[in-house]
Scaffold this active site. Structure first.
Site, short mmCIF file in Angstrom:
data_model
loop_
_atom_site.label_atom_id
_atom_site.label_comp_id
_atom_site.label_asym_id
_atom_site.label_seq_id
_atom_site.Cartn_x
_atom_site.Cartn_y
_atom_site.Cartn_z
N LYS A 122 41.52 55.66 -8.44
CA LYS A 122 42.01 55.48 -7.06
C LYS A 122 43.09 54.40 -6.94
O LYS A 122 43.93 54.47 -6.06
CB LYS A 122 40.84 55.10 -6.14
CG LYS A 122 39.97 56.26 -5.72
CD LYS A 122 38.92 55.80 -4.73
CE LYS A 122 38.07 56.94 -4.25
NZ LYS A 122 37.09 56.54 -3.25
N GLY A 151 28.35 44.99 1.11
CA GLY A 151 29.10 45.50 -0.04
C GLY A 151 30.58 45.20 0.09
O GLY A 151 31.08 44.97 1.22
N ALA A 152 31.26 45.17 -1.06
CA ALA A 152 32.69 44.86 -1.05
C ALA A 152 33.44 45.72 -2.06
O ALA A 152 34.48 45.33 -2.59
CB ALA A 152 32.89 43.37 -1.36
N GLY A 153 32.89 46.92 -2.34
CA GLY A 153 33.54 47.82 -3.29
C GLY A 153 34.61 48.67 -2.61
O GLY A 153 35.12 48.32 -1.53
N GLY A 167 26.26 59.04 6.20
CA GLY A 167 27.40 59.17 5.29
C GLY A 167 27.79 60.61 5.01
O GLY A 167 28.91 60.87 4.55
N THR A 186 39.29 60.36 -7.38
CA THR A 186 38.11 59.51 -7.31
C THR A 186 38.07 58.58 -8.52
O THR A 186 39.03 58.52 -9.29
CB THR A 186 36.83 60.38 -7.13
OG1 THR A 186 35.73 59.51 -6.87
CG2 THR A 186 36.54 61.26 -8.34
N SER A 191 33.15 67.31 -3.28
CA SER A 191 34.31 67.72 -2.46
C SER A 191 34.56 69.22 -2.52
O SER A 191 34.96 69.83 -1.52
CB SER A 191 35.56 66.97 -2.90
OG SER A 191 35.40 65.60 -2.63
N ASN A 239 42.88 58.21 -2.08
CA ASN A 239 41.91 59.23 -2.47
C ASN A 239 42.40 60.65 -2.18
O ASN A 239 41.73 61.62 -2.53
CB ASN A 239 40.54 58.99 -1.79
CG ASN A 239 40.54 59.42 -0.33
OD1 ASN A 239 41.58 59.52 0.31
ND2 ASN A 239 39.36 59.66 0.22
N GLU A 244 50.71 53.24 4.66
CA GLU A 244 50.59 51.79 4.76
C GLU A 244 49.15 51.30 4.58
O GLU A 244 48.89 50.34 3.86
CB GLU A 244 51.18 51.33 6.12
CG GLU A 244 51.17 49.84 6.37
CD GLU A 244 51.83 49.00 5.28
OE1 GLU A 244 52.70 49.51 4.56
OE2 GLU A 244 51.43 47.82 5.15
P1 NDP Z 1 31.71 50.52 -5.68
O1 NDP Z 1 31.01 50.49 -6.99
O2 NDP Z 1 33.16 50.25 -5.60
O3 NDP Z 1 31.00 49.47 -4.68
C1 NDP Z 1 29.59 49.39 -4.54
C2 NDP Z 1 29.25 48.13 -3.75
O4 NDP Z 1 27.82 48.08 -3.63
C3 NDP Z 1 29.68 46.84 -4.43
O5 NDP Z 1 30.09 45.92 -3.47
C4 NDP Z 1 28.37 46.37 -5.10
O6 NDP Z 1 28.34 44.96 -5.25
C5 NDP Z 1 27.36 46.80 -4.05
N1 NDP Z 1 26.01 46.95 -4.59
C6 NDP Z 1 25.57 47.89 -5.47
N2 NDP Z 1 24.26 47.72 -5.71
C7 NDP Z 1 23.87 46.64 -4.97
C8 NDP Z 1 22.62 45.96 -4.78
N3 NDP Z 1 21.50 46.35 -5.39
N4 NDP Z 1 22.59 44.90 -3.93
C9 NDP Z 1 23.71 44.51 -3.27
N5 NDP Z 1 24.91 45.11 -3.43
C10 NDP Z 1 24.99 46.15 -4.26
O7 NDP Z 1 31.35 51.93 -5.06
P2 NDP Z 1 32.08 52.68 -3.85
O8 NDP Z 1 32.43 51.68 -2.82
O9 NDP Z 1 33.09 53.61 -4.36
O10 NDP Z 1 30.86 53.61 -3.31
C11 NDP Z 1 29.75 53.04 -2.63
C12 NDP Z 1 28.89 54.18 -2.11
O11 NDP Z 1 29.66 54.92 -1.15
C13 NDP Z 1 28.44 55.19 -3.17
O12 NDP Z 1 27.08 55.51 -2.98
C14 NDP Z 1 29.29 56.42 -2.88
O13 NDP Z 1 28.59 57.61 -3.20
C15 NDP Z 1 29.48 56.30 -1.39
N6 NDP Z 1 30.67 56.99 -0.87
C16 NDP Z 1 30.54 57.65 0.31
C17 NDP Z 1 31.61 58.31 0.85
C18 NDP Z 1 31.44 59.05 2.12
O14 NDP Z 1 32.42 59.63 2.59
N7 NDP Z 1 30.27 59.06 2.71
C19 NDP Z 1 32.94 58.30 0.22
C20 NDP Z 1 32.97 57.60 -1.03
C21 NDP Z 1 31.86 56.96 -1.54
P3 NDP Z 1 29.09 44.22 -6.52
O15 NDP Z 1 30.36 44.92 -6.77
O16 NDP Z 1 29.30 42.84 -6.07
O17 NDP Z 1 28.15 44.41 -7.64
#
Ligand code: NDP
Length: 283
Positions: free
Chosen positions: A71, A131-133, A248, A67, A22, A92, A83
């Site tokens: 968060k 993904g669901a993070g 991204g 971050t 950032s 964030n 909201e």
């Molecule tokens: P999280 O750790 O919260 O979520 C990561 C997700 O990826 C989870 O759902 C995880 O599944 C899944 N995952 C990871 N490895 C695998 C795999 N091998 N197979 C299947 N699913 C997988 O991370 P964030 O959501 O915070 O970040 C995700 C990405 O987004 C990062 O690379 C980060 O750098 C990027 N990012 C990009 C931004 C942008 O503006 N472009 C902003 C912020 C982040 P589970 O939890 O079920 O294991």
């Protein structure tokens, strides 16, 4: 003539935070606009967030990015939370006005801005999110707020996937369903927008999400969240199938531009920010 050495402070709190990009985009924007602002990358360990927030108030920071791992926890220290950020349960970006702290989440907005700038229709469309993070959650809520009809969340762990679809069905106008990712996932035929919201491809350039790339048709708009590359393997495969793609890096710049505008009240120099990020990542 009186000389002014003081700068307005901004920054990011996180841990680990040393590789957070950032500072690159925000400082480039402040410098390009000749604003006397200094952006700092600050390690704040888990358990120290409240003290850090008190510190930023005491030092009159204009704003701060938040971050991992803070968060979610940060919501309880804020006076006002937008909201959508409340629905996601994550902030964030914070800005300070008249001694009050306001919280926003710009991640999903930066993603939607990518689509809108590319004239991609969202209303009544179907999205598949891998993904669901944290980022998946932010993107899903903003797509729902922008009028998407259906969101399919595909995740390897059922609990996180079901939690996200539950949140979407309960708190947004979109309809959501969960698909367990326990092999090679085939993209449903009616998909309009496909998003890699996992971290696959961030560290290892040779890795891509385990989907059946043959199931992608050219009408699907394919987006990646990976912030350090323009052309991930995932996007390269999609391009081979004739899909339009969004990277991204631009999403990162967009979310940073929204933060810049909240802090300064000015339009962000988006091109300057993207150029600085590309130079930093040498792409
Ligand atoms: P999280 O750790 O919260 O979520 C990561 C997700 O990826 C989870 O759902 C995880 O599944 C899944 N995952 C990871 N490895 C695998 C795999 N091998 N197979 C299947 N699913 C997988 O991370 P964030 O959501 O915070 O970040 C995700 C990405 O987004 C990062 O690379 C980060 O750098 C990027 N990012 C990009 C931004 C942008 O503006 N472009 C902003 C912020 C982040 P589970 O939890 O079920 O294991």
């Amino acid at each position: 003539m009186k000389r002014v050495y003081q700068k307005q402070l901004l920054g990011v709190f996180g841990d680990p935070v040393d590789d957070n990009p950032s500072v690159v985009i925000e400082q480039a924007a402040f410098d390009a606009e000749n604003l006397p602002m200094q952006y700092l990358t600050i390690q704040v360990k888990k358990g120290d967030l409240q003290k850090a927030i008190d510190g930023m108030k005491a030092m009159n920071f204009l704003g701060i990015n938040i971050t991992m791992p803070h968060k979610m926890e940060v919501l309880k220290y804020l006076d006002v939370v937008a909201e959508d950020a409340r629905v996601m349960g994550a902030v964030n970006t914070i800005y300070q006005r008249n001694g009050k702290l306001y919280g926003e989440n710009t991640d999903g907005k930066g993603f939607v801005m990518n689509l809108k700038n590319g004239n991609i229709p969202i209303i009544n469309k179907n999205a598949v999110i891998l993904g669901a993070g944290g980022v998946a959650r932010a993107i899903a809520v903003e797509l729902a707020n922008a009028g998407i009809r259906k969101i399919t969340v595909v995740n390897i762990f059922e609990e996180q996937g079901e939690a996200l679809t539950g949140l979407l069905n309960h708190s947004t106008p979109a309809c959501a369903e969960f698909e367990l990712w326990n092999g090679t996932y085939s993209i449903p035929e009616n998909t309009d927008i496909l998003v890699n919201a996992t971290s696959i491809g961030f560290v290892k350039e040779t890795e891509k999400p385990n989907i059946n790339y043959e199931s992608l048709n050219a009408n699907v708009v394919v987006c990646d969240v990976i912030p350090n590359k323009e052309n991930t393997l995932f996007l390269a495969e999609a391009k081979k199938k004739g899909c339009r793609t969004f990277h991204g890096m631009q999403m990162l710049v967009n979310q940073g531009a929204i933060a810049f505008e909240l802090w300064t009240g000015r339009k962000a120099p988006v091109e300057v920010m993207l150029k600085a990020l590309k130079e930093s990542y040498k792409v």
